[in-house]
Design a protein around this motif. Structure first.
Motif, mmCIF file in Angstrom:
data_model
loop_
_atom_site.group_PDB
_atom_site.id
_atom_site.type_symbol
_atom_site.label_atom_id
_atom_site.label_comp_id
_atom_site.label_asym_id
_atom_site.label_seq_id
_atom_site.Cartn_x
_atom_site.Cartn_y
_atom_site.Cartn_z
ATOM 1 N N ILE A 102 0.506 -1.248 0.690
ATOM 2 C CA ILE A 102 0.206 0.279 -0.223
ATOM 3 C C ILE A 102 0.837 1.082 0.523
ATOM 4 C CG2 ILE A 102 -1.392 1.323 1.336
ATOM 5 C CD1 ILE A 102 -2.882 -1.256 2.311
ATOM 6 N N VAL A 103 1.844 1.513 0.658
ATOM 7 C CA VAL A 103 3.300 2.417 0.978
ATOM 8 C C VAL A 103 3.545 2.350 -0.656
ATOM 9 C CG1 VAL A 103 4.611 3.394 1.866
ATOM 10 C CG2 VAL A 103 2.966 2.257 3.024
ATOM 11 N N ALA A 106 1.005 3.784 -2.743
ATOM 12 C CA ALA A 106 0.735 5.851 -2.828
ATOM 13 C C ALA A 106 1.657 6.292 -2.839
ATOM 14 C CB ALA A 106 0.025 5.478 -1.044
#
Length: 333
Positions: A102-103, A106
């Motif tokens: 996710i990081v 993102a």
């Protein structure tokens, strides 16, 4: 695609064989794990009981047969079934890898689009340097730096662990706990427990996610710039379409295809980085346990963990190949 699926079996088989052979080059696991702690007679008795005095080829075929039946043996250092270790700590590693992805998405995708939009300008140069720093900085160093800044100096986030003691106790009382702390925290119905779990995940996820974010950033930038030079984009540009709209509407989706293609390799990178990340943040997952078992010279446990990681990487690569073929019809296996 069927051939690609069948290739998973020899891939895992070869890796299992390599791990087994390399482990045995230092001797039998009993001597490696307990040598110096038992007398010579006791050590020989344990070796005979475990069957490690037999020819290596016999041990190898027996081990392969056990794997196919789901039996990975029993750890030498704490006498636990290896499958129990895998189920107990595998959820933690999977959860950390999920947060790290996710990081990576993102940070990598938006910054890659921004770098392409400001090609050869100051923002582009700064973001390219940032990308290099992301995948060139050792994950344990970035983890320690994040802990120093956000935990020690600022006191904003927990310094280590997956959850505080109180939250862990509350989740342990659940009748059907999953081992995934995020899911278990939601099942408690207590927002404070969920907040505690997420707070503990922030720094490890950033430390591990930045490793992949740099790769994604460079990939998106390069492919968006390549897409912006195609004929259909030039035609849109001649109609007066703004550069921002060209990047956002015309070049964005084609730039995601190479990311999906290399995602399988990045999963392997994340799992490798998880060993150092979990050790740095005392995140009790497979990476943390692998370090403990390596220090204890527990070859049986190490073999089981490596086999599981190999299977996960092979299956993930296969799934990624299918997704890439669905998104881009030109991709065939």
């Amino acid at each position: 695609m069927l051939i690609r699926a069948l290739l998973i079996i020899p891939t895992v088989f070869i890796l299992v064989t390599l791990v087994f052979v390399l482990m045995r080059t230092t001797g039998d696991p009993i001597t490696a794990a307990l040598g110096g702690r038992l007398s010579a007679d006791q050590l020989q008795e344990r070796i005979q009981e475990a069957g490690f005095d037999r020819p290596v080829i016999v041990q190898y075929f027996e081990y392969i047969g056990q794997i196919f039946t789901g039996n990975f043996g029993t750890t030498l250092s704490d006498n636990r079934p290896v499958i129990e270790v895998l189920l107990t700590y595998g959820t933690a590693t999977f959860e950390l890898a999920f947060y790290a992805l996710i990081v990576a998405f993102a940070i990598g995708i938006p910054f890659g689009l921004l770098a392409a939009y400001h090609r050869d300008k100051g923002q582009d140069a700064s973001l390219r340097v940032f990308a290099i720093l992301c995948y060139a900085t050792p994950v344990f160093f970035s983890g320690l730096l994040l802990k120093l800044i956000f935990s020690v100096w600022l006191g904003w986030l927990p310094v280590a662990g997956r959850a505080s003691t109180g939250a862990t106790i509350e989740m342990e009382t659940l009748p059907n706990k999953t081992g995934f702390y995020t899911i278990d925290a939601i099942m408690t119905g207590n927002p404070a427990v969920l907040g505690d779990v997420l707070a503990h995940a922030v720094l490890p996820a950033i430390a591990l996610g930045l490793l992949t974010a740099g790769v994604f950033l460079r990939l998106v930038r390069t492919n968006v710039i390549g897409t912006l030079s195609t004929d259909y984009v030039d035609a849109a540009r001649s109609r007066g379409v703004s550069e921002y709209r060209l990047v956002r509407k015309h070049a964005y989706r084609p730039a995601l295809i190479p990311i999906i293609t290399v995602m399988g390799l990045q999963i392997a990178l994340l799992l490798g980085g998880a060993v150092l990340t979990e050790t740095t943040f005392e995140w009790k997952g497979l990476g943390f346990q692998l370090t403990e078992y390596l220090q204890a010279r527990d070859f049986v446990a190490v073999q089981g963990i490596v086999v599981l990681l190999a299977v996960l990487v092979a299956i993930t690569n296969f799934i990624v190949d299918i997704i890439a073929a669905l998104i881009d019809p030109r991709v065939r296996y």
